[in-house]
Write a protein that holds these residues in place. Structure first.
Motif, PDB file in Angstrom:
ATOM      1  N   LEU A  34       0.834  -1.207   0.000  1.00  0.00           N
ATOM      2  CA  LEU A  34       0.000   0.000   0.000  1.00  0.00           C
ATOM      3  C   LEU A  34       0.870   1.259   0.000  1.00  0.00           C
ATOM      4  O   LEU A  34       0.628   2.199  -0.770  1.00  0.00           O
ATOM      5  CB  LEU A  34      -0.919  -0.014   1.221  1.00  0.00           C
ATOM      6  CG  LEU A  34      -2.043   1.033   1.263  1.00  0.00           C
ATOM      7  CD1 LEU A  34      -3.024   0.806   0.123  1.00  0.00           C
ATOM      8  CD2 LEU A  34      -2.782   0.984   2.595  1.00  0.00           C
ATOM      9  N   ALA A  35       1.901   1.276   0.835  1.00  0.00           N
ATOM     10  CA  ALA A  35       2.808   2.424   0.869  1.00  0.00           C
ATOM     11  C   ALA A  35       3.530   2.594  -0.465  1.00  0.00           C
ATOM     12  O   ALA A  35       3.697   3.716  -0.960  1.00  0.00           O
ATOM     13  CB  ALA A  35       3.821   2.248   1.998  1.00  0.00           C
ATOM     14  N   SER A  36       3.947   1.487  -1.058  1.00  0.00           N
ATOM     15  CA  SER A  36       4.662   1.545  -2.336  1.00  0.00           C
ATOM     16  C   SER A  36       3.776   2.101  -3.446  1.00  0.00           C
ATOM     17  O   SER A  36       4.226   2.890  -4.284  1.00  0.00           O
ATOM     18  CB  SER A  36       5.170   0.145  -2.710  1.00  0.00           C
ATOM     19  OG  SER A  36       6.053  -0.350  -1.732  1.00  0.00           O
ATOM     20  N   LEU A  37       2.510   1.696  -3.462  1.00  0.00           N
ATOM     21  CA  LEU A  37       1.573   2.222  -4.455  1.00  0.00           C
ATOM     22  C   LEU A  37       1.366   3.723  -4.261  1.00  0.00           C
ATOM     23  O   LEU A  37       1.305   4.481  -5.235  1.00  0.00           O
ATOM     24  CB  LEU A  37       0.235   1.487  -4.361  1.00  0.00           C
ATOM     25  CG  LEU A  37       0.230   0.019  -4.797  1.00  0.00           C
ATOM     26  CD1 LEU A  37      -1.102  -0.641  -4.449  1.00  0.00           C
ATOM     27  CD2 LEU A  37       0.507  -0.109  -6.300  1.00  0.00           C
ATOM     28  N   ALA A  38       1.281   4.151  -3.000  1.00  0.00           N
ATOM     29  CA  ALA A  38       1.100   5.571  -2.717  1.00  0.00           C
ATOM     30  C   ALA A  38       2.308   6.383  -3.166  1.00  0.00           C
ATOM     31  O   ALA A  38       2.182   7.572  -3.483  1.00  0.00           O
ATOM     32  CB  ALA A  38       0.858   5.781  -1.230  1.00  0.00           C
ATOM     33  N   LEU A  39       3.479   5.743  -3.230  1.00  0.00           N
ATOM     34  CA  LEU A  39       4.712   6.409  -3.669  1.00  0.00           C
ATOM     35  C   LEU A  39       4.978   6.198  -5.157  1.00  0.00           C
ATOM     36  O   LEU A  39       6.085   6.421  -5.639  1.00  0.00           O
ATOM     37  CB  LEU A  39       5.891   5.892  -2.847  1.00  0.00           C
ATOM     38  CG  LEU A  39       5.814   6.206  -1.341  1.00  0.00           C
ATOM     39  CD1 LEU A  39       6.905   5.469  -0.583  1.00  0.00           C
ATOM     40  CD2 LEU A  39       5.906   7.701  -1.095  1.00  0.00           C
ATOM     41  N   ASN A  40       3.940   5.744  -5.869  1.00  0.00           N
ATOM     42  CA  ASN A  40       4.007   5.591  -7.334  1.00  0.00           C
ATOM     43  C   ASN A  40       5.040   4.565  -7.779  1.00  0.00           C
ATOM     44  O   ASN A  40       5.665   4.707  -8.845  1.00  0.00           O
ATOM     45  CB  ASN A  40       4.312   6.943  -8.001  1.00  0.00           C
ATOM     46  CG  ASN A  40       3.299   8.011  -7.641  1.00  0.00           C
ATOM     47  OD1 ASN A  40       2.137   7.912  -8.011  1.00  0.00           O
ATOM     48  ND2 ASN A  40       3.729   9.020  -6.900  1.00  0.00           N
ATOM     49  N   CYS A  41       5.244   3.528  -6.962  1.00  0.00           N
ATOM     50  CA  CYS A  41       6.229   2.499  -7.295  1.00  0.00           C
ATOM     51  C   CYS A  41       5.626   1.387  -8.141  1.00  0.00           C
ATOM     52  O   CYS A  41       4.415   1.134  -8.106  1.00  0.00           O
ATOM     53  CB  CYS A  41       6.798   1.875  -6.012  1.00  0.00           C
ATOM     54  SG  CYS A  41       7.822   2.981  -5.039  1.00  0.00           S
ATOM     55  N   ARG A  42       6.497   0.688  -8.846  1.00  0.00           N
ATOM     56  CA  ARG A  42       6.117  -0.547  -9.518  1.00  0.00           C
ATOM     57  C   ARG A  42       6.294  -1.694  -8.530  1.00  0.00           C
ATOM     58  O   ARG A  42       7.365  -1.879  -7.961  1.00  0.00           O
ATOM     59  CB  ARG A  42       7.008  -0.789 -10.739  1.00  0.00           C
ATOM     60  CG  ARG A  42       6.609  -2.025 -11.542  1.00  0.00           C
ATOM     61  CD  ARG A  42       7.693  -2.395 -12.538  1.00  0.00           C
ATOM     62  NE  ARG A  42       8.828  -3.063 -11.872  1.00  0.00           N
ATOM     63  CZ  ARG A  42       9.971  -3.379 -12.482  1.00  0.00           C
ATOM     64  NH1 ARG A  42      10.140  -3.050 -13.752  1.00  0.00           N
ATOM     65  NH2 ARG A  42      10.936  -3.990 -11.828  1.00  0.00           N
TER      66      ARG A  42
ATOM     67  N   LEU B 155      10.738  -5.513  -3.013  1.00  0.00           N
ATOM     68  CA  LEU B 155       9.282  -5.554  -3.218  1.00  0.00           C
ATOM     69  C   LEU B 155       8.843  -4.568  -4.288  1.00  0.00           C
ATOM     70  O   LEU B 155       7.984  -4.882  -5.118  1.00  0.00           O
ATOM     71  CB  LEU B 155       8.578  -5.219  -1.889  1.00  0.00           C
ATOM     72  CG  LEU B 155       7.058  -5.114  -1.952  1.00  0.00           C
ATOM     73  CD1 LEU B 155       6.431  -6.492  -2.129  1.00  0.00           C
ATOM     74  CD2 LEU B 155       6.517  -4.437  -0.697  1.00  0.00           C
ATOM     75  N   ALA B 156       9.409  -3.355  -4.294  1.00  0.00           N
ATOM     76  CA  ALA B 156       8.926  -2.307  -5.204  1.00  0.00           C
ATOM     77  C   ALA B 156      10.080  -1.414  -5.653  1.00  0.00           C
ATOM     78  O   ALA B 156      11.068  -1.247  -4.933  1.00  0.00           O
ATOM     79  CB  ALA B 156       7.846  -1.478  -4.518  1.00  0.00           C
TER      80      ALA B 156
ATOM     81  N   VAL C  47      11.600   0.295  -2.587  1.00  0.00           N
ATOM     82  CA  VAL C  47      10.983   0.127  -1.262  1.00  0.00           C
ATOM     83  C   VAL C  47      11.094  -1.352  -0.943  1.00  0.00           C
ATOM     84  O   VAL C  47      10.638  -2.195  -1.717  1.00  0.00           O
ATOM     85  CB  VAL C  47       9.504   0.554  -1.258  1.00  0.00           C
ATOM     86  CG1 VAL C  47       8.875   0.282   0.117  1.00  0.00           C
ATOM     87  CG2 VAL C  47       9.360   2.028  -1.633  1.00  0.00           C
ATOM     88  N   HIS C  48      11.739  -1.687   0.174  1.00  0.00           N
ATOM     89  CA  HIS C  48      11.839  -3.104   0.508  1.00  0.00           C
ATOM     90  C   HIS C  48      11.469  -3.361   1.964  1.00  0.00           C
ATOM     91  O   HIS C  48      11.526  -2.463   2.813  1.00  0.00           O
ATOM     92  CB  HIS C  48      13.243  -3.650   0.188  1.00  0.00           C
ATOM     93  CG  HIS C  48      14.340  -3.080   1.021  1.00  0.00           C
ATOM     94  ND1 HIS C  48      15.218  -2.143   0.541  1.00  0.00           N
ATOM     95  CD2 HIS C  48      14.734  -3.333   2.291  1.00  0.00           C
ATOM     96  CE1 HIS C  48      16.103  -1.842   1.469  1.00  0.00           C
ATOM     97  NE2 HIS C  48      15.830  -2.548   2.559  1.00  0.00           N
TER      98      HIS C  48
END
Length: 490
Positions: free
Chosen positions: A73-81, A111-112, A133-134
């Protein structure tokens, strides 16, 4: 002491700063990442431990599903793949509060990856890229004070060992301490909106390491970097970066070389100190964690997690400016936290003039909060209370002066606006004959100002209004005051 002479400032102007940040965020799971021990902060030392987080032989880790969902969820909020498959690895090093002798983390297959945050850089917008982001586990904590022989011994508390972390690694895209501060502010804001962490720096749930180097302006190659570790406030990070750029420039200008090392910031002295030579990745002897299978986040699971993604701060600000007619400055203040934004929107939808609500927050509420040393979340006046007061002013039921007095009483009694209003029952003076007598009295008492007005100085009208409100003890209806003044002055 570092020099602050003109020569030193001129030397510093020859160089540019390169900053990359590594931010560790504790996730708000009830249990640790690889065992069922509690993550609760403040419990007695070494009370939330088990064979897994103590690193005892034969104990096997079991991955916490909620930690993965929070990390995604945090990774998606940070626009990560989000990588469908990521690998846990053992990061080997010795530290007193790491009983296993290694940390379970992620290395070459995180992870991202490839995220971004847009920040304000002066009048422009600048994009800061996020490398990765790991997921990883936290280490324990070394205690150096608070017990009888702390001057001679270090104590170890392993309650924190195994608490789930995400590490957010930026690209070296920041070129000033202010940009680093802005990046951290925006990052913390986004993480708080997702609800995956409380980002409490005092409790260690958000920690930052800064990689910093200098190079001659125009040079493409990076200079030798130092790492400033575990700075516990955004303000201190900015101060540490200011110190470090000056220190590095002075070393280079004096003919020395920068050592690649880890440094600590002493906030009391405002300077950094060398701690140890900086390790390279190969020093950690990474290899895949043999006790954990590859982590697979398929499209179905990722989409299910994405449904919990809230409207994020920047998007919410833009919508609120458009929907409620408030300024961008108001929107920034009102969206600092998700709870504050929710409260404002609830009040704005129920009030006659959302813009007045926003103005009252800025002009009346925030100043009082600062004077009392309070955060918005601890305000005695709720957003509903602000909305009620805005409607009363809008309808002419109370004047601005009465509102200020009621706000003061709210803070004095530590009660919300509706309760104080009900207790005081302030009456707006709406008798036009009474107000007319006050208007006449003010005009007679100020012939010089009256002459100036009739000579074309119309801005003097505000002076008359102020005097009338003063004589009426703030109770006169502003609407009637202006109507009667207009009539008297022609």
């Amino acid at each position: 002491m570092l020099s602050t002479s003109d020569a030193a400032l001129a030397a510093r102007a020859k160089y540019e700063l390169v900053i990359g940040l590594e931010v560790h965020v504790q996730l708000l799971t009830a249990s640790k990442i690889f065992c069922s021990c509690s993550t609760r902060f403040g419990d007695p030392p070494n009370s939330n431990v088990c064979p897994v987080c103590l690193g005892l032989p034969g104990a096997l880790p079991v991955l916490n599903r909620k930690a993965v969902e929070f990390a995604v969820l945090a990774s998606l909020a940070l626009n990560c793949r989000i990588n469908e498959t990521s690998i846990f690895a053992r990061k080997n090093y010795f530290y007193p509060d790491l009983p296993k002798g290694y940390q379970i983390s992620q290395y070459d297959k995180p992870l991202a990856e490839f995220g971004r945050i847009d920040i304000k850089a002066g009048a422009a917008t600048k994009r800061i890229s996020i490398t990765r982001v790991h997921l990883e586990e936290d280490a324990g904590k070394s205690l150096h004070e608070g017990f009888s022989d702390s001057s001679e011994k270090t104590a170890i508390d392993l309650n924190r060992s195994g608490v789930p972390l995400i590490e957010i690694v930026s690209e070296p895209d920041m070129s000033s301490p202010d940009e680093a501060y802005e990046y951290l502010t925006r990052l913390r804001e986004i993480i708080l909106y997702t609800g995956v962490s409380d980002c409490n720096m005092e409790e260690g749930s958000l920690r930052c390491d800064a990689n910093v180097s200098v190079r001659p302006r125009g040079q493409k190659e990076f200079g030798t970097k130092t790492e400033v570790k575990n700075v516990n406030s955004f303000r201190f990070i900015r101060e540490a970066l200011h110190y470090e750029i000056t220190r590095q420039v002075e070393v280079i200008e004096s003919g020395g070389k920068i050592s690649q090392e880890t440094r600590l910031f002493n906030a009391n002295e405002g300077r950094t100190y060398g701690m140890r030579s900086k390790e390279q990745a190969h020093d950690y002897r990474y290899f895949p964690e043999p006790d954990l299978l590859p982590l697979v986040v398929d499209e179905k699971w990722k989409n299910a997690i994405a449904r919990d993604l809230p409207e994020l701060p920047e998007a919410r600000r833009a919508r609120m400016v458009s929907e409620y007619g408030i300024t961008e400055k108001d929107a920034v203040v009102l969206t600092v936290s998700r709870a504050r934004a929710d409260q404002f929107e609830e009040a704005a939808r129920a009030t006659k003039n959302p813009k007045r609500v926003a103005n009252l927050v800025q002009s009346e509420l925030i100043g009082r909060l600062k004077a009392k040393g309070l955060e918005m979340e601890n305000s005695p006046i709720s957003m509903k209370g602000v909305a009620m007061s805005a409607d009363l002013v809008e309808s002419g039921a109370i004047s601005g002066k009465i509102l200020k007095d009621l706000y003061d009483l709210c803070f004095e009694r530590k009660e919300d606006f509706p309760e104080v209003y009900e207790q005081e029952k302030p009456q707006q003076l709406t008798d036009s004959s009474v107000i007319e007598r006050i208007v006449d009295e003010v005009l007679v008492a100020n012939p010089k100002q009256l002459e100036q007005y009739r000579a074309g100085k119309t801005t003097i009208l505000g002076f008359f209004v102020g005097q009338i409100m003063k004589l009426s003890k703030g109770q006169a209806s502003p609407k009637l005051v202006n109507e009667l003044l207009a009539k008297k002055l022609g």
